[in-house]
Write an enzyme that holds these catalytic residues in place. Sequence first.
Site, short mmCIF file in Angstrom:
data_model
loop_
_atom_site.label_atom_id
_atom_site.label_comp_id
_atom_site.label_asym_id
_atom_site.label_seq_id
_atom_site.Cartn_x
_atom_site.Cartn_y
_atom_site.Cartn_z
N ASN A 297 -22.51 -17.38 30.64
CA ASN A 297 -21.49 -16.89 31.58
C ASN A 297 -21.97 -17.06 33.02
OD1 ASN A 297 -22.97 -14.40 32.40
ND2 ASN A 297 -22.75 -13.98 30.21
N ASP B 89 -24.91 -4.58 20.66
CA ASP B 89 -24.57 -3.95 21.94
C ASP B 89 -25.82 -3.19 22.41
OD1 ASP B 89 -23.65 -2.31 24.04
OD2 ASP B 89 -21.61 -2.40 23.25
N ILE B 90 -26.49 -3.77 23.39
CA ILE B 90 -27.81 -3.26 23.79
C ILE B 90 -27.70 -1.86 24.39
CG2 ILE B 90 -29.81 -3.69 25.29
CD1 ILE B 90 -29.01 -6.72 25.12
N LYS C 213 -15.37 2.09 28.45
CA LYS C 213 -16.75 1.68 28.12
C LYS C 213 -17.73 2.84 28.32
CE LYS C 213 -15.79 -3.09 29.04
NZ LYS C 213 -15.92 -4.29 29.85
N LYS D 3 -19.53 3.80 24.86
CA LYS D 3 -20.94 3.42 24.76
C LYS D 3 -21.87 4.62 24.97
CE LYS D 3 -20.02 -1.30 26.33
NZ LYS D 3 -20.80 -2.47 25.89
N1 CTP Z 1 -23.75 -4.65 27.32
C1 CTP Z 1 -24.86 -4.64 26.50
N2 CTP Z 1 -24.88 -5.38 25.36
C2 CTP Z 1 -23.82 -6.13 25.02
C3 CTP Z 1 -22.67 -6.17 25.83
C4 CTP Z 1 -22.67 -5.41 26.98
O1 CTP Z 1 -25.84 -3.96 26.82
N3 CTP Z 1 -23.86 -6.85 23.90
C5 CTP Z 1 -23.73 -3.80 28.52
C6 CTP Z 1 -23.69 -4.55 29.84
O2 CTP Z 1 -24.99 -4.84 30.33
C7 CTP Z 1 -22.94 -3.57 30.73
C8 CTP Z 1 -21.99 -2.87 29.78
O3 CTP Z 1 -22.53 -3.05 28.48
O4 CTP Z 1 -23.79 -2.60 31.26
C9 CTP Z 1 -20.59 -3.38 29.81
O5 CTP Z 1 -20.60 -4.77 29.56
P1 CTP Z 1 -19.28 -5.58 29.23
O6 CTP Z 1 -19.62 -7.01 28.92
O7 CTP Z 1 -18.28 -5.30 30.30
O8 CTP Z 1 -18.85 -4.79 27.93
P2 CTP Z 1 -18.36 -5.26 26.53
O9 CTP Z 1 -18.77 -4.18 25.57
O10 CTP Z 1 -18.83 -6.63 26.24
O11 CTP Z 1 -16.80 -5.16 26.69
P3 CTP Z 1 -15.63 -6.27 26.68
O12 CTP Z 1 -16.21 -7.58 26.27
O13 CTP Z 1 -14.67 -5.70 25.70
O14 CTP Z 1 -15.09 -6.27 28.08
#
Ligand code: CTP
Length: 404
Positions: A206, A302-303, A333, A337
């Site tokens: 990305n 999801d970290i 979120k 989360k």
């Molecule tokens: N994040 C993470 N691990 C992932 C995805 C996201 O730790 N696999 C963390 C990002 O570093 C950020 C937060 O979650 O702090 C939100 O990230 P985002 O990409 O906006 O969230 P997603 O859960 O991927 O939501 P979506 O794709 O539905 O927008």
Amino acid sequence: MGQSILLGVSGGIAAYKSVDLVRRLRENAHTVRVVMTQAAQSFVTPLTFQAVSGYPVGCDLLDAESEAAMDHISLARFAEKIIIAPASADVIARLAQGMANDLLTAICLATTAPIAIVPAMNHRMWHNPITQANVAKLQQFGYAVWGPDEGTQACGEYGLGRMLEPEAIVTHIENKNSVTPLHRKTIVITAGPTREPLDPVRFISNRSSGKMGYALAAAAAQSGAKVILISGPTALAPPKNVQLISIETATQMYETVMQQIPQCDIFIGAAAVADFRPTTAAPQKSSKNEFSSTLSLTANPDIIRAVAQFTPKPLTIGFAAETHDVKLHAMRKWENKGLDAIIANQVGLAEGGFDSDVNSVELYSAEGMVQFPRQSKIELAHHLIEWISNYYGKQTKDSIKNIG
Ligand code: CTP
């Protein structure tokens, strides 16, 4: 307690504001010695700074009289802290090259004191990649960068490049003097994109540049925290006093983060983690004929959610970069989360967000919403770290009260 502060003044109309800065620093019991570049003297006379500081002003490197009175080595030794305000594009460039062709740059090279620059210049000069590279290089060598602010400039144009107001500079100086709640705390920050390989030469990724995460890491380190920056591939130099762990994929980022969490007090998820990876990555480069028109993907862990579920849970702060319905998505979120706070911003605009040097964000927590207006990511990082430090300070006080 008052400190010995050396104020470097370089050429720029903002030099007149530095007169007020000296006055404010003296009011706070600091001893201030001023050194001016030649260009600065076209804006404010050395006599003005002499009158307001109470000391002769250093102007020349090779002047026999002033060298005898206080040479550049003595001035370098005098300084417990060096602040350069305004810092012009020219002085930033000379410092980044390690030049010592005037008194101010010679002192900076000779000192062991921490140095902060407070940039002031036309917004195009500030955004010029050469200036940005010079600023990044200075940060890498441990220089603090305060500002710049956005607003109408002396040239009549609008943009990022105004020097911070004297009051804000004093706040930066006094903050650095006090022991913040982040002192010696361990902060783990994720930054940049992740790369999910399709084969040894192709990947899914990305547009994240990592700038916000790196700026947060630099600001947190300057607040006295022990910072571990876990970063995907970026073009950025690692900030000084930060432990950088480079990874490529989301799975590697997850595993590296989880190893650090037991020792972690605060976690900031600034990385743009790829949500999916190709289910299989070919061991050799695939020819285009070998790709099918559909790609099989597997969800990445999801970290941040895993961090928020850890016991004991570190203070966990996430980011939400959204193209629309920013508040709605951010709040969802934050709740889903299990975060303590989420920093939301809009992306997909001409400026701000990914790869930009500026950003404006909203931060949501149990205390409500705080707005951080458009500013450089460097300045924004300082303000966010200040907020995190205060919030963390309150939380730990509360938990001590609960135990008691
Ligand atoms: N994040 C993470 N691990 C992932 C995805 C996201 O730790 N696999 C963390 C990002 O570093 C950020 C937060 O979650 O702090 C939100 O990230 P985002 O990409 O906006 O969230 P997603 O859960 O991927 O939501 P979506 O794709 O539905 O927008």
